[in-house]
Design a protein around this motif. Structure first.
Motif: not given
Ligand code: ADP
Length: 495
Positions: A326-334, A435, A438, A471, A474-476
């Motif tokens: 899903l949007s905001g799931a953490g895909k980009s961040t990971i 979260r 956006k 997530t 889990l931490t990032v």
């Molecule tokens: P997506 O790409 O899935 O839309 P983003 O990576 O843009 O999601 O956003 C995920 C948000 O969740 C970020 O603000 C990030 O800091 C937060 N977050 C919190 N915990 C985690 C985690 N364990 N892994 C990834 N993101 C996390």
């Protein structure tokens, strides 16, 4: 000529184009065109055309309604359909004798085909001989046909050599090039492995034919026998059932490697403690994946070299990671974290295809309808597969909500010899919405974003994920490390 120019044109699907080529070359003789409905029914029911001619498989062509609309079998001037290759170059003309609706908006076109324009064959053109050209080259006497659907290792080479010597035949080796092999090797790779094995065989003629499996062993066997006979084979090496069609079946014997003298011979002629049996596909793949050499007792070095190039060890092989969720799931961040770690190690070249960046560059102008989402993912898949083809790593982080489209990307990557890892970033909707990085969920709830995944558009939860990360638990850093650990465990990265 006027009729030709005004005729509608259409690019058939790859399997139909392969059949077309075999029809045009005479490999499917006595067929001269795509079958009509009564022939299709008759073939399926009793393995013969309506007129009684034995024929094992339906050979058909389907076109969409907008093409069918422009055809009229009852009208001399509106009967022609031009078939083109994927680049749009005309290959053949069908003279439609029958048009019948088969399923929602698709119509079967039956009728004889004839070539228009020169045949274009791509790689290994010199091996794409038609039956007449091949029969010219063959010596008098017995011809043993062999359909090389997979690379030839020493057990197969010994079987083929033994069979040819036993019946005193010249070999005619068919390499099917309509698509990847059962183990996923590209057809060009299969051809190269067969050519690399050729010096281990008695005199042989090698031809490449776009012959595809229909997934039915009996019908496939019958079709192969028919094609082999048309090319001039008098015998066919096959484990399949006995077939007619003017060709005799030679059943290969089960061979094993004899430790005493290094020969492959009938299993029963070797004491059990002295013999080794052929390696399974799994064992072969496993050695290749780890970068271990294929042993010479099993595989000629020249064949092993082709396989090593086609399936390099995992730590050099192209890899696509598709992060879905899903949007905001953490895909980009990971994905970013994984990309940074890879950049720091310098082991591999990395291309990141992040959802939002892709939408600005590759997919500018696309919206969020089901169709546009699919288009977006296919573009990402195409670029990612190209990265993998060249041995790089692609990190993709689109939402990719539909299972079918994700499967398509997996197939695109596999088709070029790359590996594919699906990472489901399975953060619960409530957490993503909480979260709302956006501000999109708030807008979606207010009805300001149409078709928002998880709110007003479906997310199909993967059942084929290689890795699942929640997530919210889990931490990032932990999430990134889980992905990196997976890549090390799989052999894509060094520890
Ligand atoms: P997506 O790409 O899935 O839309 P983003 O990576 O843009 O999601 O956003 C995920 C948000 O969740 C970020 O603000 C990030 O800091 C937060 N977050 C919190 N915990 C985690 C985690 N364990 N892994 C990834 N993101 C996390």
């Amino acid at each position: 000529d006027g009729v030709l120019r005004d005729a509608p044109s259409y690019t058939p699907r790859p399997a139909e184009l392969a059949d077309l080529e075999l029809l045009l070359s005479g490999a499917y003789a006595p067929l001269t065109g795509f079958l009509a409905e009564d022939d299709v029914a008759s073939v399926l029911r009793r393995g013969a055309l309506v007129d009684g001619t034995a024929w094992p498989v339906p050979v058909t062509l389907a076109v969409p309604a907008e093409v069918a609309e422009r055809l009229d079998p009852g009208h001399a001037m509106r009967r022609l359909l031009i078939l083109t290759d994927p680049e749009g170059a005309p290959v053949a003309a069908v003279e439609a004798t029958e048009l019948s609706e088969v399923r929602g908006g698709w119509f079967r076109v039956a009728g004889p085909v004839r070539r228009v324009g020169a045949p274009e064959h791509g790689a290994f053109r010199s091996l794409r001989l038609d039956p007449a050209e091949t029969r010219e080259l063959l010596p008098e006497g017995r011809i043993l046909g062999v359909i090389a659907t997979r690379p030839l290792h020493r057990p197969q080479l010994a079987q083929i050599g033994n069979a040819a010597r036993t019946i005193g035949a010249h070999l005619l080796i068919f390499v099917p090039v309509a698509g990847p092999t059962p183990e996923g090797l590209a057809p060009e790779v299969l051809v190269r492995t067969v050519l690399a094995a050729r010096e281990r065989l008695p005199s042989a003629t090698v031809v490449a034919v776009p012959l595809a499996s229909r997934g039915d062993e009996v019908r496939d066997g019958l079709l192969r026998a028919r094609v082999a006979a048309n090319y001039g084979a008098t015998h066919l090496l096959s484990t399949g059932v006995a077939v007619g069609g003017g060709i005799r079946i030679v059943v290969p014997r089960d061979l094993a490697y004899d430790n005493r003298d290094g020969q492959w011979r009938p299993m029963d002629d070797i004491p059990p403690r002295r013999r080794r049996t052929a390696m399974s596909q799994g064992e072969i793949d496993d050695l290749l994946d780890r970068g271990s050499p294929l042993p010479e007792w099993h595989t000629p070095p020249a064949v092993a070299e082709e396989l090593r190039r086609a399936r390099p060890p995992r730590h050099n092989r192209g890899l696509v990671l598709l992060f879905t969720g899903l949007s905001g799931a953490g895909k980009s961040t990971i994905a970013r974290g994984v990309g940074d770690a890879l950049a720091e190690s310098g082991e591999r070249t990395v291309t990141t295809l992040d959802g939002d960046v892709v939408r600005r560059m590759l997919s500018a102008g696309l919206g969020f309808s089901a169709e546009d989402r699919d288009r977006n993912i296919r573009r990402i898949g195409f670029v990612a597969a190209e990265v993998a083809r060249h041995g790089g790593i692609a990190l993709c982080a689109p939402i990719a909500p539909y299972a079918r489209t994700r499967a398509e990307v997996r197939a695109m990557v596999r088709a070029v010899g790359g590996d594919f890892v699906l990472v489901h970033v399975a953060t619960p909707l409530e957490v993503c919405e909480e979260r709302d990085r956006k501000g999109l969920y708030a807008k979606a709830r207010a009805g300001q974003v149409p078709a928002f995944t998880g709110v007003t558009d479906p997310y199909e939860v993967p059942t084929d994920a290689d890795l699942t990360l929640d997530t919210s638990k889990l931490t990032v850093d932990e999430a990134v490390d889980t992905v990196l650990d997976h890549l090390v465990a799989g052999g894509w990265l060094d520890a």
